[in-house]
Design an enzyme around this catalytic site. Sequence first.
Site, PDB file in Angstrom:
ATOM      1  N   CYS A 134     -61.588 -31.935-139.442  1.00  0.00           N
ATOM      2  CA  CYS A 134     -61.362 -33.229-138.633  1.00  0.00           C
ATOM      3  C   CYS A 134     -60.294 -34.324-139.592  1.00  0.00           C
ATOM      4  CB  CYS A 134     -62.398 -34.107-138.832  1.00  0.00           C
ATOM      5  SG  CYS A 134     -64.210 -33.271-138.582  1.00  0.00           S
TER       6      CYS A 134
ATOM      7  N   ARG B 244     -62.252 -35.125-134.680  1.00  0.00           N
ATOM      8  CA  ARG B 244     -62.820 -34.261-134.479  1.00  0.00           C
ATOM      9  C   ARG B 244     -61.949 -33.231-134.076  1.00  0.00           C
ATOM     10  NH1 ARG B 244     -68.836 -32.672-132.237  1.00  0.00           N
ATOM     11  NH2 ARG B 244     -69.311 -31.147-133.832  1.00  0.00           N
ATOM     12  N   LEU B 245     -62.313 -32.096-134.630  1.00  0.00           N
ATOM     13  CA  LEU B 245     -62.220 -30.436-134.286  1.00  0.00           C
ATOM     14  C   LEU B 245     -62.949 -29.890-134.526  1.00  0.00           C
ATOM     15  CD1 LEU B 245     -59.923 -28.342-133.890  1.00  0.00           C
ATOM     16  CD2 LEU B 245     -59.902 -27.450-136.151  1.00  0.00           C
TER      17      LEU B 245
ATOM     18  N   ASP C 246     -72.977 -30.640-141.383  1.00  0.00           N
ATOM     19  CA  ASP C 246     -72.631 -30.485-142.371  1.00  0.00           C
ATOM     20  C   ASP C 246     -72.600 -31.174-142.867  1.00  0.00           C
ATOM     21  OD1 ASP C 246     -70.657 -29.675-141.203  1.00  0.00           O
ATOM     22  OD2 ASP C 246     -70.158 -28.763-143.278  1.00  0.00           O
TER      23      ASP C 246
ATOM     24  N   ILE D 134     -66.244 -27.688-134.925  1.00  0.00           N
ATOM     25  CA  ILE D 134     -66.253 -26.488-135.555  1.00  0.00           C
ATOM     26  C   ILE D 134     -68.074 -26.174-135.372  1.00  0.00           C
ATOM     27  CG2 ILE D 134     -66.445 -24.701-137.536  1.00  0.00           C
ATOM     28  CD1 ILE D 134     -63.621 -25.687-136.454  1.00  0.00           C
TER      29      ILE D 134
ATOM     30  N   VAL E 153     -46.365 -12.941-138.935  1.00  0.00           N
ATOM     31  CA  VAL E 153     -44.932 -13.921-138.556  1.00  0.00           C
ATOM     32  C   VAL E 153     -44.402 -12.942-139.030  1.00  0.00           C
ATOM     33  CG1 VAL E 153     -45.187 -15.675-140.267  1.00  0.00           C
ATOM     34  CG2 VAL E 153     -43.969 -15.544-137.795  1.00  0.00           C
TER      35      VAL E 153
ATOM     36  N   GLU F 210     -65.351 -28.084-144.116  1.00  0.00           N
ATOM     37  CA  GLU F 210     -66.580 -27.373-144.296  1.00  0.00           C
ATOM     38  C   GLU F 210     -67.784 -27.613-145.894  1.00  0.00           C
ATOM     39  OE1 GLU F 210     -67.607 -26.786-141.082  1.00  0.00           O
ATOM     40  OE2 GLU F 210     -65.528 -26.849-140.538  1.00  0.00           O
TER      41      GLU F 210
ATOM     42  N   SER G 211     -58.021 -17.088-144.691  1.00  0.00           N
ATOM     43  CA  SER G 211     -56.447 -16.757-145.602  1.00  0.00           C
ATOM     44  C   SER G 211     -56.623 -16.548-147.059  1.00  0.00           C
ATOM     45  CB  SER G 211     -55.478 -17.964-145.404  1.00  0.00           C
ATOM     46  OG  SER G 211     -54.188 -17.809-145.642  1.00  0.00           O
ATOM     47  N   GLY G 212     -55.266 -15.999-147.124  1.00  0.00           N
ATOM     48  CA  GLY G 212     -55.638 -15.391-148.731  1.00  0.00           C
ATOM     49  C   GLY G 212     -55.006 -16.592-150.134  1.00  0.00           C
TER      50      GLY G 212
END
Length: 641
Positions: free
Chosen positions: A2, A49-50, A99, A52, A285, A76, A358-359
């Site tokens: 968010c 807010r997104l 959370d 999740i 990409v 998160e 992702s790494g």
Amino acid sequence: MCGIVALYNKRHIPVQPETIQKMTDVILHRGPDDDGFHVEDHIALGFRRLSIIDVEGGHQPLFNETKDMYIIGNGEIYNYKELQNWLKDRGHQFETDSDIETILHLYEEVGFDAPKHLRGMFGFTIWDRKKQILFGARDHFGIKPLYYTQTADSIAVGSEIKSLLECPNVKREVNQTSFYHYLTFQYVPDPNTMYEGIYRIPPSHYFVIKNDEITVTKYWEVEFKPDESKPFSYFVEGTREIMIESVDKHRVSEVPRGAFLSSGVDSSSIVSMLKTFEPVKTFSVGSDIPGYSELDYARRTAQYLGTEHHELVITADRYMEELPRLIWHQDEPVADPSAILLYFVAELASQHVTVVLSGEGADEFFGGYNIYREPQSLKMFSYMPSWMKGSLRSIAEKLPDTVKGKNFLIRGSKTVEERFFGNALIFSEELKERVVMEDILHSGNYRSPWTITNEIYKKASHYDDVTKMQYLDIHTWLRGNILMKADKMTMANSLELRVPFIDPKVFEFASTIPTKYKIANGTTKHVLREAMKDFLPAEIKTRPKLGFPVPTRHWLKEQFYQWAKEIIFEAKVDHLINKAYVLYMLDEHREGHADYSRKIWTILVFMLWHQIFIEQKHSFGPYVSPNVQLRRKKSELQHIG
């Protein structure tokens, strides 16, 4: 995932609702699903807010049982269930399964120690009405951003700088000291930003606003504890176990997930471990210039791992077209060309998922950068007395640049503190004197880059040279470049990025690996490569790190050349930058006399940022990409169905 804003009026005058509304609206991209506000006299909280976790019930601001504490949070918390159960046993009552509500009850229980207990990525703010304080914190490593500023009237906090710029009386001025450091590092190191008077809350810090003042305090320290008593196999098995556990933790969500995939061991490892739990969609990409794309490698890896793979090719024209808006999303200049490719792969992923893994962080935690091998290659110099190294350096510096081995002798005669500023060293001090206008350079605001790195090296003085380099990168490169671009470019697409390597539990274990096991067998990240060998095809295990390579070296000679000249002429930065010398570098680069691509790009990104935020030449506003709008529509239809 968010975006948050908070405004505290120091004169205790009621905050105008339209002010907090404007500050919140400008970060629509961080949370297109919902907004929320709490305005209480001289305090205001704003939220985008997104959705999740707890999609139905996680509307913010959230409050405690007695409604005398309110929280807004971004990020998160991966151990929230364990914390929630512990807090319920202690009598706390929960209104939601969010959370973020867990953080609020944790604060009720342990106060300012709350961030220490959180495993995840976060930036949050709590209004404690009883104590009349605003309290908030940023996660251990700086995955999520958090900024603040002060005026005569107010203190403002937010997930992005553009929110703070909507606050009345916040000035748009360049911090000259930050500009000098940017030329060295290609980003502005903590706690400053490129703006005068706007600061970051550093990672692993909390803030308290009380009695009209803000204080910032550290709650956790990065500490390496190499254990020489354990065998190599112990660290290989332990790395495998902790990483599988971390990936599993990072799966928590009520929305579709996927993963970024380049050609290297880091992202491939994340995908392979995620694949053991669920089907995986992967995204890659690359550019259309031969030698600057990893798409073939990524495609073969996806086939080997059995993922649903998606890829995108970016041309110079598309890159140039999107660049100004993406610099607006970055808030301040970060001269890493791969940041823009990260935006495009996030745009691709946003068509299919809401969360990606992702790494990032594997190199800093497990010793992955090739430069970390340098102390081993320079080991012969460690046997020389200091007077001999000093003499050797004096001789080497007088040699012509064409003499092979000159740089090796110079670097070998220096300590790691003298030669290593992190993974980017763009302009040397000598070259800065040509690029920066002389009256600015000698204005009294100049600060050597050693003022940044020396303080960090002091705290790492007891480590070996490789660990010192890791320690420095965690405190500079990781937070200033890697995580900044990761957050801003994914959130520009309303996409949540999760980084299982950058986890307190993972670092706790990785910090015990001795250097002899990190840099070994002719490679870097030796323990991690061995831990992942059963998950990955053989060609990946030894492949050197490339990331998302960008052909700026090529483009600045051709497609970008005229565009770059126009930017240099038009940007109103003549008081800061010697444009004549920048044009000289551009032409020398075009003619192939020298490779000035990184230096020119660093200047161009700053100039574009200056046009957007200081000159306000380009106008950008709240924006949700068509991909995200389509994704939301599909989600609504599925929910109705």
